[in-house]
Structures are given as C-alpha cells and as structure tokens.
Design a protein around this motif. Structure first.
Motif, PDB file in Angstrom:
ATOM      1  N   ARG A   9     -19.709  52.263  -4.634  1.00  0.00           N
ATOM      2  CA  ARG A   9     -19.116  53.578  -4.423  1.00  0.00           C
ATOM      3  C   ARG A   9     -17.604  53.449  -4.516  1.00  0.00           C
ATOM      4  O   ARG A   9     -17.012  52.565  -3.908  1.00  0.00           O
ATOM      5  CB  ARG A   9     -19.513  54.147  -3.060  1.00  0.00           C
ATOM      6  N   PHE A  10     -16.981  54.334  -5.313  1.00  0.00           N
ATOM      7  CA  PHE A  10     -15.529  54.349  -5.466  1.00  0.00           C
ATOM      8  C   PHE A  10     -15.018  55.581  -4.734  1.00  0.00           C
ATOM      9  O   PHE A  10     -15.094  56.699  -5.232  1.00  0.00           O
ATOM     10  CB  PHE A  10     -15.162  54.375  -6.947  1.00  0.00           C
ATOM     11  N   GLY A  11     -14.526  55.380  -3.507  1.00  0.00           N
ATOM     12  CA  GLY A  11     -14.172  56.488  -2.632  1.00  0.00           C
ATOM     13  C   GLY A  11     -12.895  57.214  -3.023  1.00  0.00           C
ATOM     14  O   GLY A  11     -12.130  56.766  -3.877  1.00  0.00           O
ATOM     15  N   GLY A  54     -22.136  51.532 -11.615  1.00  0.00           N
ATOM     16  CA  GLY A  54     -23.231  50.593 -11.827  1.00  0.00           C
ATOM     17  C   GLY A  54     -22.730  49.381 -12.584  1.00  0.00           C
ATOM     18  O   GLY A  54     -22.105  49.510 -13.638  1.00  0.00           O
ATOM     19  N   SER A  55     -22.981  48.196 -12.046  1.00  0.00           N
ATOM     20  CA  SER A  55     -22.436  46.973 -12.640  1.00  0.00           C
ATOM     21  C   SER A  55     -23.472  45.867 -12.637  1.00  0.00           C
ATOM     22  O   SER A  55     -24.595  46.027 -12.159  1.00  0.00           O
ATOM     23  CB  SER A  55     -21.197  46.516 -11.855  1.00  0.00           C
ATOM     24  N   ASP A  56     -23.066  44.715 -13.163  1.00  0.00           N
ATOM     25  CA  ASP A  56     -23.919  43.531 -13.113  1.00  0.00           C
ATOM     26  C   ASP A  56     -24.211  43.112 -11.681  1.00  0.00           C
ATOM     27  O   ASP A  56     -25.166  42.377 -11.425  1.00  0.00           O
ATOM     28  CB  ASP A  56     -23.249  42.364 -13.849  1.00  0.00           C
ATOM     29  N   PRO A  77      -9.041  49.346  -9.802  1.00  0.00           N
ATOM     30  CA  PRO A  77      -9.574  49.089  -8.455  1.00  0.00           C
ATOM     31  C   PRO A  77     -10.194  47.699  -8.351  1.00  0.00           C
ATOM     32  O   PRO A  77     -10.960  47.280  -9.214  1.00  0.00           O
ATOM     33  CB  PRO A  77     -10.641  50.187  -8.280  1.00  0.00           C
ATOM     34  N   ALA A  78      -9.852  47.008  -7.282  1.00  0.00           N
ATOM     35  CA  ALA A  78     -10.340  45.639  -7.098  1.00  0.00           C
ATOM     36  C   ALA A  78     -11.856  45.627  -6.940  1.00  0.00           C
ATOM     37  O   ALA A  78     -12.447  46.473  -6.277  1.00  0.00           O
ATOM     38  CB  ALA A  78      -9.684  45.015  -5.874  1.00  0.00           C
ATOM     39  N   SER A  79     -12.481  44.646  -7.577  1.00  0.00           N
ATOM     40  CA  SER A  79     -13.931  44.502  -7.493  1.00  0.00           C
ATOM     41  C   SER A  79     -14.333  43.981  -6.115  1.00  0.00           C
ATOM     42  O   SER A  79     -13.691  43.081  -5.576  1.00  0.00           O
ATOM     43  CB  SER A  79     -14.427  43.533  -8.570  1.00  0.00           C
ATOM     44  N   PRO A  80     -15.406  44.547  -5.517  1.00  0.00           N
ATOM     45  CA  PRO A  80     -15.892  44.013  -4.239  1.00  0.00           C
ATOM     46  C   PRO A  80     -16.744  42.759  -4.404  1.00  0.00           C
ATOM     47  O   PRO A  80     -17.111  42.134  -3.417  1.00  0.00           O
ATOM     48  CB  PRO A  80     -16.738  45.173  -3.697  1.00  0.00           C
ATOM     49  N   ALA A  81     -17.053  42.391  -5.646  1.00  0.00           N
ATOM     50  CA  ALA A  81     -17.903  41.224  -5.881  1.00  0.00           C
ATOM     51  C   ALA A  81     -17.154  39.950  -5.485  1.00  0.00           C
ATOM     52  O   ALA A  81     -15.992  39.775  -5.846  1.00  0.00           O
ATOM     53  CB  ALA A  81     -18.316  41.153  -7.341  1.00  0.00           C
ATOM     54  N   PRO A  82     -17.801  39.048  -4.769  1.00  0.00           N
ATOM     55  CA  PRO A  82     -17.119  37.832  -4.318  1.00  0.00           C
ATOM     56  C   PRO A  82     -16.710  36.915  -5.461  1.00  0.00           C
ATOM     57  O   PRO A  82     -15.773  36.131  -5.312  1.00  0.00           O
ATOM     58  CB  PRO A  82     -18.167  37.164  -3.412  1.00  0.00           C
ATOM     59  N   ASP A  83     -17.392  37.016  -6.599  1.00  0.00           N
ATOM     60  CA  ASP A  83     -17.064  36.142  -7.724  1.00  0.00           C
ATOM     61  C   ASP A  83     -16.215  36.855  -8.775  1.00  0.00           C
ATOM     62  O   ASP A  83     -16.184  36.458  -9.928  1.00  0.00           O
ATOM     63  CB  ASP A  83     -18.334  35.584  -8.365  1.00  0.00           C
ATOM     64  N   GLY A  84     -15.509  37.928  -8.352  1.00  0.00           N
ATOM     65  CA  GLY A  84     -14.549  38.568  -9.240  1.00  0.00           C
ATOM     66  C   GLY A  84     -15.136  39.695 -10.064  1.00  0.00           C
ATOM     67  O   GLY A  84     -16.254  40.146  -9.834  1.00  0.00           O
ATOM     68  N   PRO A  85     -14.369  40.185 -11.058  1.00  0.00           N
ATOM     69  CA  PRO A  85     -14.780  41.348 -11.867  1.00  0.00           C
ATOM     70  C   PRO A  85     -16.133  41.140 -12.543  1.00  0.00           C
ATOM     71  O   PRO A  85     -16.459  40.045 -12.992  1.00  0.00           O
ATOM     72  CB  PRO A  85     -13.658  41.467 -12.899  1.00  0.00           C
ATOM     73  N   GLN A  86     -16.902  42.219 -12.570  1.00  0.00           N
ATOM     74  CA  GLN A  86     -18.204  42.226 -13.211  1.00  0.00           C
ATOM     75  C   GLN A  86     -18.201  43.278 -14.316  1.00  0.00           C
ATOM     76  O   GLN A  86     -17.425  44.227 -14.283  1.00  0.00           O
ATOM     77  CB  GLN A  86     -19.294  42.585 -12.188  1.00  0.00           C
ATOM     78  N   GLU A  99     -16.622  50.001  -2.854  1.00  0.00           N
ATOM     79  CA  GLU A  99     -17.481  49.459  -1.793  1.00  0.00           C
ATOM     80  C   GLU A  99     -18.845  49.117  -2.369  1.00  0.00           C
ATOM     81  O   GLU A  99     -19.470  49.945  -3.041  1.00  0.00           O
ATOM     82  CB  GLU A  99     -17.638  50.507  -0.689  1.00  0.00           C
ATOM     83  N   GLN A 100     -19.309  47.901  -2.111  1.00  0.00           N
ATOM     84  CA  GLN A 100     -20.626  47.492  -2.579  1.00  0.00           C
ATOM     85  C   GLN A 100     -21.695  48.097  -1.676  1.00  0.00           C
ATOM     86  O   GLN A 100     -21.672  47.921  -0.458  1.00  0.00           O
ATOM     87  CB  GLN A 100     -20.737  45.969  -2.554  1.00  0.00           C
ATOM     88  N   LEU A 101     -22.649  48.841  -2.267  1.00  0.00           N
ATOM     89  CA  LEU A 101     -23.722  49.445  -1.492  1.00  0.00           C
ATOM     90  C   LEU A 101     -25.035  48.696  -1.648  1.00  0.00           C
ATOM     91  O   LEU A 101     -25.736  48.444  -0.674  1.00  0.00           O
ATOM     92  CB  LEU A 101     -23.909  50.908  -1.906  1.00  0.00           C
TER      93      LEU A 101
END
Length: 234
Positions: free
Chosen positions: A201-203, A194-196, A169-178, A209-211
């Motif tokens: 939420r992974f629907g 939970g990430s850096d 699943p593609a990361s929602p972070a603007p600077d890529g995978p965390q 989706e970044q919460l």
C-alpha cells in the motif's frame, strides 16, 4: 495487460440484433463481424488497420478515444478506424514499443515503454519525459490520479511523477527494490502496488507498506480497485 493477438469488441444485442451497449446499430464499427445469440463480435487485426496484430494494453481517454499499445507502436481508435500515431521525432515507431497506458484528465495518454522510460501523447504529438535511472528499464504499469499524479511500476521499482517532479518511494522489501508489475489508485488516493514481493500500500503520506508477502499470496502481476472499493489481485 490484455493478452490479445488482435482487438475484439463485444456488443450486447437484444432479440432484434440491435446493439444495446456500446454504439447504436447504425454506428457499429466495421471490422470483421461474427454474430452469436447474445453478442455481436467485431474483430480488428493488421488486416483492418492495426500496425501489428499483438495488442498488449487498451486504455480509454477522457475525450472518448480508445488507445492501443501494440508491438508496432501506439494506435488511436475513433470508433470506426485505426490511426497509427507518429513516433518520437527522429525515431522509428518500433523504437518506442509501448507496454503500459494511462489516460489523464486532459485527453492525454501516458505511455510506458518496453525499453524503459515514458512518453506523453497530448492529442497532437508524443513528447519524451525525463525519467529517473530506476525507471529506464521496462515499464509494466501506469496509474493516473488527478491529485496524486502518475504512479509508475517498472522492472526495477516504483516511481511517482507529480508535475515535473519525480519521487522514488523506498521499497519495504528487505532485499531492496523489486520489479513492480501492477499499480492502481483507489478513491481515497491510496496507491496499491503489486510486485515480486507481494502486495503493498502506498499511502497518502508517501510511505510504502508491505501488506502481503509472496509467502502469503505469491508475486502480484495484476490488480484493480472496483467501484465498491474492493481490491482484486492476480
């Protein structure tokens, strides 16, 4: 992840000193024992069968065993004795130091590795699992769901294994995978990550989706969904 240097079992005791949770008094495992007013504490370390005294993860399987990820390899505890499980064919146990565990519905256990990738214990042997390049660094956490599959959090991102098929699943972070440190499923089949970069939420639609971002809560290193549906973050 359980930051213990050895395995501790706490058994609730009544006034008579008999166990009222866990096993009955006659079946309490025989590690080194210390009694307090409210607990019996049984302690196991490398002196009682662990291959190495650092336990980084503990997982109970559907068939009643307790699995331990140690720096000396994977261990199965049957309630009375520790059994060090064999390594992958042609390898030494220390070459697959486990960092994450998740039990499935068939009595098997998925094992994430410090050096990246996965193995699966089916009750008789370990087998390697083909893993995408993204997950060939340290695997930090695993979560199993009977319908959605195995959610894998690693140093370089998130993966989902369904049968033999991987989805990244593609990361929602603007600077890529965390780095993904913690994963969990709730009762509705929604994945929590939970990430850096914070909390995601992974629907059920497969979208991340970044919460909450790190500016809100910081990086998330641990999470759990309780029976009431509440999400706990660390």
């Amino acid at each position: 992840m359980v930051g213990l240097v050895e395995l501790l079992a706490l058994w609730m005791t009544g006034g008579s000193g008999h166990a009222i949770a866990g096993t009955e008094a006659s079946g309490v495992p025989t590690g080194r024992s210390v009694r307090t007013a409210d607990f019996q504490v049984d302690r196991w370390s490398d002196h009682e069968g662990l291959p190495q005294a650092t336990v980084s993860e503990i997982e109970g399987s559907s068939d009643g065993f307790l699995y331990l990820a140690t720096f000396g390899g994977l261990v199965r505890f049957d309630g009375s004795a520790m059994h060090v499980l064999p390594g992958l064919p042609g390898s030494k146990s220390l070459s697959y130091r486990p960092t994450a565990l998740a039990a499935d519905d068939a009595g098997g256990v998925w094992v994430g590795l410090e050096r990246g990738g996965l193995v699966h214990w089916d009750g008789t042997a370990l087998r390697g699992v083909d893993t995408p390049e993204l997950l060939r660094n340290t695997v930090w956490d695993l979560a199993w769901h009977p319908e959605r599959g195995l959610l894998v959090g690693g140093q370089e991102g998130l993966g989902l294994l369904q049968g033999d098929t991987w989805t990244l699943p593609a990361s929602p972070a603007p600077d890529g995978p965390q780095a993904v440190h913690a994963v969990s499923w709730d009762g509705a089949g929604v994945g929590w990550v939970g990430s850096d970069h914070g909390l995601e939420r992974f629907g059920v639609d497969g979208v991340r989706e970044q919460l909450l971002e790190t500016s809100d809560i910081g990086a998330v290193f641990a999470l759990e969904v309780d029976e009431a549906g509440r999400l706990w973050l660390g």
